[in-house]
Scaffold this active site. Structure first.
Site, PDB file in Angstrom:
ATOM      1  N   GLY A 241      65.882 -16.792  60.938  1.00 35.70           N
ATOM      2  CA  GLY A 241      65.113 -17.932  61.460  1.00 35.70           C
ATOM      3  C   GLY A 241      65.276 -19.114  60.520  1.00 35.70           C
ATOM      4  N   GLY A 242      66.492 -19.303  60.055  1.00 39.39           N
ATOM      5  CA  GLY A 242      66.745 -20.290  58.983  1.00 39.39           C
ATOM      6  C   GLY A 242      66.927 -21.719  59.443  1.00 39.39           C
ATOM      7  N   ASP A 266      69.698 -17.462  63.284  1.00 37.57           N
ATOM      8  CA  ASP A 266      68.616 -18.045  64.110  1.00 37.57           C
ATOM      9  C   ASP A 266      68.990 -17.774  65.557  1.00 37.57           C
ATOM     10  OD1 ASP A 266      66.552 -19.926  65.228  1.00 37.57           O
ATOM     11  OD2 ASP A 266      66.408 -20.595  63.148  1.00 37.57           O
ATOM     12  N   ARG A 305      61.544 -17.511  55.787  1.00 37.09           N
ATOM     13  CA  ARG A 305      60.660 -18.575  55.293  1.00 37.09           C
ATOM     14  C   ARG A 305      60.000 -19.269  56.476  1.00 37.09           C
ATOM     15  NH1 ARG A 305      61.900 -24.156  52.183  1.00 37.09           N
ATOM     16  NH2 ARG A 305      62.832 -24.571  54.194  1.00 37.09           N
ATOM     17  N   ARG A 306      58.685 -19.378  56.412  1.00 39.82           N
ATOM     18  CA  ARG A 306      57.881 -20.031  57.451  1.00 39.82           C
ATOM     19  C   ARG A 306      58.160 -19.424  58.828  1.00 39.82           C
ATOM     20  NH1 ARG A 306      58.568 -26.341  55.609  1.00 39.82           N
ATOM     21  NH2 ARG A 306      60.746 -25.953  56.053  1.00 39.82           N
ATOM     22  N   HIS A 309      54.313 -16.772  59.905  1.00 40.00           N
ATOM     23  CA  HIS A 309      53.088 -17.491  60.295  1.00 40.00           C
ATOM     24  C   HIS A 309      53.129 -17.949  61.757  1.00 40.00           C
ATOM     25  CE1 HIS A 309      54.314 -21.914  59.077  1.00 40.00           C
ATOM     26  NE2 HIS A 309      55.212 -21.340  59.845  1.00 40.00           N
TER      27      HIS A 309
HETATM   28  C1  LIG Z   1      58.954 -22.776  61.486  1.00 38.04           C
HETATM   29  S1  LIG Z   1      60.701 -22.726  61.704  1.00 38.04           S
HETATM   30  C2  LIG Z   1      61.241 -22.285  60.071  1.00 38.04           C
HETATM   31  C3  LIG Z   1      62.651 -22.675  59.794  1.00 38.04           C
HETATM   32  C4  LIG Z   1      63.135 -22.345  58.371  1.00 38.04           C
HETATM   33  N1  LIG Z   1      63.035 -20.934  58.075  1.00 38.04           N
HETATM   34  C5  LIG Z   1      62.375 -23.179  57.347  1.00 38.04           C
HETATM   35  O1  LIG Z   1      61.553 -22.634  56.594  1.00 38.04           O
HETATM   36  O2  LIG Z   1      62.614 -24.391  57.280  1.00 38.04           O
HETATM   37  C6  LIG Z   1      60.886 -21.228  62.626  1.00 38.04           C
HETATM   38  C7  LIG Z   1      62.313 -20.873  62.968  1.00 38.04           C
HETATM   39  O3  LIG Z   1      62.281 -19.613  63.682  1.00 38.04           O
HETATM   40  C8  LIG Z   1      63.280 -19.658  64.669  1.00 38.04           C
HETATM   41  N2  LIG Z   1      62.998 -18.639  65.706  1.00 38.04           N
HETATM   42  C9  LIG Z   1      62.047 -18.660  66.658  1.00 38.04           C
HETATM   43  N3  LIG Z   1      62.109 -17.552  67.405  1.00 38.04           N
HETATM   44  C10 LIG Z   1      63.127 -16.804  66.911  1.00 38.04           C
HETATM   45  C11 LIG Z   1      63.686 -15.536  67.254  1.00 38.04           C
HETATM   46  N4  LIG Z   1      63.185 -14.818  68.260  1.00 38.04           N
HETATM   47  N5  LIG Z   1      64.718 -15.062  66.528  1.00 38.04           N
HETATM   48  C12 LIG Z   1      65.237 -15.787  65.483  1.00 38.04           C
HETATM   49  N6  LIG Z   1      64.745 -17.002  65.108  1.00 38.04           N
HETATM   50  C13 LIG Z   1      63.707 -17.496  65.819  1.00 38.04           C
HETATM   51  C14 LIG Z   1      63.209 -21.083  65.171  1.00 38.04           C
HETATM   52  O4  LIG Z   1      64.360 -21.455  65.884  1.00 38.04           O
HETATM   53  C15 LIG Z   1      63.013 -21.860  63.874  1.00 38.04           C
HETATM   54  O5  LIG Z   1      64.229 -22.234  63.301  1.00 38.04           O
END
Ligand SMILES: C[S@@+](CC[C@H](N)C(=O)[O-])C[C@H]1O[C@@H](n2cnc3c(N)ncnc32)[C@H](O)[C@@H]1O
Length: 410
Positions: A241-242, A266, A305-306, A309
């Site tokens: 989820g980067g 991601d 990261r993040r 939550h």
């Molecule tokens: C709050 S953002 C955090 C992004 C990054 N990790 C940061 O700290 O800047 C959440 C991330 O989770 C990804 N995400 C949401 N659902 C997901 C899934 N089912 N599998 C993988 N990634 C996912 C989103 O696309 C987004 O990039």
């Protein structure tokens, strides 16, 4: 007449002494800074009449609306960066907007010290407005207002409708009510490419807010030196989820020359967008959902990261179980998120929990982290607090039969 001049005098003294301490610090001291902010906020509250405080809070939404509007107008791009004033007529003609409307929005901004107003209808930058010169900060403000705040705004109505019995879920919660959609938060973003692009751009904000190192409190370099991967082609860190790879960039910058691959993972459309925007050559990519099988097996570090939550305990457990199935006895799950203190949670952390609540997520206390990790059959090995403390905590989890090295949190 202020209500309690004794409190005002007392708080002023505290502020004076904290400011002196801060002045003597060779490097930024987050604890003193946090205490100073709390004292300054209390001073403002003590100085206003009680009703003025209530009105001050009630008008905060209009403040956010003004900032969001001038971001959409493009005001920050036109404000002279050399600190010279610009008139509303020049600004309005450059932006091709109604001058009277612009003046009203800028009045709302200057009243809260976002730009100064040195003479009638003239505006200059302030230290606060300069923070918005960073495009990611504008994107973060915009995405919070356009997406997260839709759910936050509807939260009271949603909770009342549910007789305050539940905070809602990812599939059905305040976000669906506020955004007038059946889509979940992430599907709502995915439905329109510009939404997802704005969100991803906003997530690049504040990547330097870590704790000592941009990459956060966890010592990636030490962990990977103690338990190195066997081959250059093995995966050292997969950032799950980067987004656009911001955390990996910080890790690479802080710990250059680590053996093994650093892979951004991601959702496929997010990875594609990140590739289109341009990623460094050294960064590998992998499209996939953390609700499905983790395709990268045996990475040393699965970094989140993040992420957690955004999800409640049930969904969080599913993510961990999928990760666990890919881990080996040297793998670590590294989770960078908040760890809410049990008493007196600071403003940013407590309010961020409500942001998350609006679309089915939650900020967690240390005991909630432990429950989550153990629910997936993993062991919570450490919780790392950097200089920023609980706001940028790192939770380390491993398999029960972990054979890697112990690292001591500093
Ligand atoms: C709050 S953002 C955090 C992004 C990054 N990790 C940061 O700290 O800047 C959440 C991330 O989770 C990804 N995400 C949401 N659902 C997901 C899934 N089912 N599998 C993988 N990634 C996912 C989103 O696309 C987004 O990039």
């Amino acid at each position: 007449m202020p209500t309690d001049t004794g409190a005002i005098l007392e708080l002023s003294k505290t502020i004076g002494s904290l400011a002196q301490t801060l002045d003597k610090c060779a490097v930024s001291n987050k604890q003193v800074q946090a205490a100073l902010i709390v004292a300054a906020e209390k001073l403002a509250i003590a100085t206003r009449e009680p009703e003025e405080n209530v009105y001050h809070i009630a008008t905060q939404i209009a403040h956010n609306a003004a900032i969001r509007s001038i971001i959409a107008m493009g005001v920050f791009e036109q404000m002279p960066e050399d600190g010279s004033p610009i008139s509303s007529s020049t600004l309005a003609s450059r932006l091709n907007v109604n001058e009277e409307l612009l003046i009203r929005l800028l009045r709302a901004c200057t009243s809260t010290h976002l730009f100064a107003n040195p003479s009638p209808n003239h505006y200059v930058h302030t230290p606060l407005s300069r923070a918005y010169l960073t495009p990611a900060n504008r994107a973060m403000t915009a995405q919070m207002y356009d997406f997260t705040c839709k759910g936050v705004f509807a939260l009271p109505e949603f909770l009342l409708l549910n007789k305050f019995d539940s905070a809602g879920t990812y599939e059905s919660g305040a976000f669906q009510m506020g955004a007038n959609t059946d889509l979940t938060f992430w599907d709502y973003l995915a439905a329109v490419p510009e939404r997802m692009q704005l969100f991803s751009a906003g997530m690049r904000a504040a990547t330097t807010i870590g704790s000592g190192r941009a990459s956060g409190a966890f010592p990636f370099g030490e962990a990977l030196a103690e338990d190195p991967v066997a081959n250059e082609d093995d995966v050292a860190v997969v950032d799950v989820g980067g987004g656009r790879g911001q955390a990996l960039e910080a890790i690479q910058r802080d710990w250059p020359g680590m053996k093994g691959k650093l892979v951004l993972q991601d959702l496929p459309h997010v990875v594609k967008d990140a590739e289109k925007k341009g990623l460094p050559e050294w960064m590998g990519t992998s499209g996939g959902s953390f609700f499905e099988e983790q395709k990268i097996k045996g990475a040393r570090i699965y970094h989140f990261r993040r992420i957690f939550h955004d999800w409640d305990q049930i969904k969080g457990r599913q993510i961990l179980e999928n990760t666990k199935a890919a881990m080996n006895d040297l793998s670590r799950v590294i989770i960078a998120d908040m760890a809410l203190p049990d008493v007196n949670a600071p403003r940013d952390m407590a309010l961020q929990d409500l942001n998350m609540m609006s679309f089915g997520g939650m900020e967690r206390s240390v005991s909630q982290w432990k429950d989550l990790i153990e629910s997936a059959g993993l062991v919570m090995k450490n919780i790392w607090f950097g200089k920023d403390g609980a706001k940028h905590a790192v939770v380390e989890a491993v398999l029960p039969g972990f054979k890697g090295h112990d690292l001591t949190p500093y």
